[in-house]
Design a protein around this motif. Structure first.
Motif, PDB file in Angstrom:
ATOM      1  N   GLU A 113       0.823  -1.199   0.000  1.00  0.00           N
ATOM      2  CA  GLU A 113       0.000   0.000   0.000  1.00  0.00           C
ATOM      3  C   GLU A 113       0.867   1.263   0.000  1.00  0.00           C
ATOM      4  N   ALA A 114       0.413   2.256  -0.764  1.00  0.00           N
ATOM      5  CA  ALA A 114       1.115   3.540  -0.823  1.00  0.00           C
ATOM      6  C   ALA A 114       0.770   4.386   0.399  1.00  0.00           C
ATOM      7  N   PHE A 115       1.713   5.223   0.800  1.00  0.00           N
ATOM      8  CA  PHE A 115       1.450   6.253   1.803  1.00  0.00           C
ATOM      9  C   PHE A 115       0.887   7.437   1.032  1.00  0.00           C
ATOM     10  N   ILE A 116      -0.332   7.830   1.373  1.00  0.00           N
ATOM     11  CA  ILE A 116      -0.997   8.921   0.667  1.00  0.00           C
ATOM     12  C   ILE A 116      -0.719  10.228   1.398  1.00  0.00           C
ATOM     13  N   VAL A 117      -0.118  11.182   0.688  1.00  0.00           N
ATOM     14  CA  VAL A 117       0.217  12.459   1.310  1.00  0.00           C
ATOM     15  C   VAL A 117      -0.896  13.488   1.148  1.00  0.00           C
ATOM     16  N   GLY A 118      -1.812  13.252   0.228  1.00  0.00           N
ATOM     17  CA  GLY A 118      -2.921  14.177   0.004  1.00  0.00           C
ATOM     18  C   GLY A 118      -4.147  13.772   0.790  1.00  0.00           C
ATOM     19  N   LYS A 119      -5.240  14.449   0.502  1.00  0.00           N
ATOM     20  CA  LYS A 119      -6.495  14.189   1.197  1.00  0.00           C
ATOM     21  C   LYS A 119      -6.915  12.736   0.978  1.00  0.00           C
ATOM     22  N   PRO A 120      -7.475  12.064   1.972  1.00  0.00           N
ATOM     23  CA  PRO A 120      -7.911  12.560   3.269  1.00  0.00           C
ATOM     24  C   PRO A 120      -6.849  12.476   4.367  1.00  0.00           C
ATOM     25  N   ASN A 121      -5.657  12.011   4.027  1.00  0.00           N
ATOM     26  CA  ASN A 121      -4.590  11.937   5.025  1.00  0.00           C
ATOM     27  C   ASN A 121      -4.315  13.341   5.570  1.00  0.00           C
ATOM     28  N   ARG A 122      -4.133  13.469   6.856  1.00  0.00           N
ATOM     29  CA  ARG A 122      -3.934  14.781   7.468  1.00  0.00           C
ATOM     30  C   ARG A 122      -2.499  15.284   7.343  1.00  0.00           C
ATOM     31  N   PHE A 123      -1.643  14.514   6.684  1.00  0.00           N
ATOM     32  CA  PHE A 123      -0.244  14.887   6.496  1.00  0.00           C
ATOM     33  C   PHE A 123      -0.110  16.292   5.903  1.00  0.00           C
ATOM     34  N   MET A 124      -0.879  16.562   4.846  1.00  0.00           N
ATOM     35  CA  MET A 124      -0.804  17.858   4.177  1.00  0.00           C
ATOM     36  C   MET A 124      -1.214  18.985   5.130  1.00  0.00           C
ATOM     37  N   PHE A 125      -2.286  18.783   5.875  1.00  0.00           N
ATOM     38  CA  PHE A 125      -2.739  19.807   6.820  1.00  0.00           C
ATOM     39  C   PHE A 125      -1.686  20.025   7.908  1.00  0.00           C
ATOM     40  N   ASP A 126      -1.123  18.951   8.421  1.00  0.00           N
ATOM     41  CA  ASP A 126      -0.110  19.077   9.474  1.00  0.00           C
ATOM     42  C   ASP A 126       1.119  19.844   8.980  1.00  0.00           C
ATOM     43  N   CYS A 127       1.506  19.635   7.719  1.00  0.00           N
ATOM     44  CA  CYS A 127       2.636  20.396   7.147  1.00  0.00           C
ATOM     45  C   CYS A 127       2.318  21.883   7.098  1.00  0.00           C
ATOM     46  N   VAL A 128       1.131  22.227   6.636  1.00  0.00           N
ATOM     47  CA  VAL A 128       0.728  23.637   6.562  1.00  0.00           C
ATOM     48  C   VAL A 128       0.639  24.230   7.968  1.00  0.00           C
TER      49      VAL A 128
END
Length: 178
Positions: A86-101
């Motif tokens: 499985e890929a690690f999704i950096v975009g939505k809905p993963n909160r990774f993008m929000f946490d970076c911002v």
């Protein structure tokens, strides 16, 4: 890049860059079998130390008049299937993008609104990040879907319910102009 020869034995002979430590799958209108082969070869060579990263799992992208084209999620799924991981999704809905911002800017979730047209990406991420959510009904989501989730006793489905909805983003712009 084209496949180097007519047979599968030729295809595994294409040179690999020794510096590559990750395979990133994003929207690519030129995605093809040669790229899929190269992605798999990098992932097999690097094993678990070679990251498999996807930008998002959108299965289709809506177009005017009800038409749609395959989304990036279809490409991610192809590489995941080939690699059997499985890929690690950096975009939505993963909160990774929000946490970076949020780590770079002073973002107050109580004063932030997530606007989007998909329940399973935009609204889910907004709700998971404790943002106010606004669904625009110009994408793939219908109001009947929202009501179905809203009426459900399933907590996972309740996470897909937006705080507000508008028929079009133009409706929001009207309100903001007042």
């Amino acid at each position: 890049a084209a496949l180097p020869g007519p047979a599968p034995a030729d295809w595994v002979q294409a040179p690999l860059d020794p510096a590559v430590r990750a395979v990133l799958v994003g929207f690519d209108e030129h995605f093809n079998y040669a790229k899929l082969c190269q992605a798999l070869r990098y992932l097999l060579r690097g094993g678990p130390d070679c990251l498999l990263v996807g930008t998002n799992r959108d299965h289709r992208l809506p177009l005017e008049g009800g038409a749609a084209i395959p989304g990036t999620g279809c490409l991610v799924k192809a590489v995941e299937t080939a690699a059997q991981r499985e890929a690690f999704i950096v975009g939505k809905p993963n909160r990774f993008m929000f946490d970076c911002v949020a780590s770079e800017f002073d973002v107050d979730p109580a004063r932030t609104i997530m606007v989007g047209d998909r329940l399973d990406t935009d609204i889910l991420m907004g709700n998971d990040c404790h943002l106010t959510t606004l669904l625009t009904l110009t994408g793939v989501t219908t109001l009947d879907e929202v009501r179905g989730h809203q009426d459900s006793d399933c907590p996972a489905r309740n996470r897909l319910v937006p705080d507000y909805y508008v028929d079009s983003i133009a409706d929001l712009l009207q309100v903001l102009g007042e």
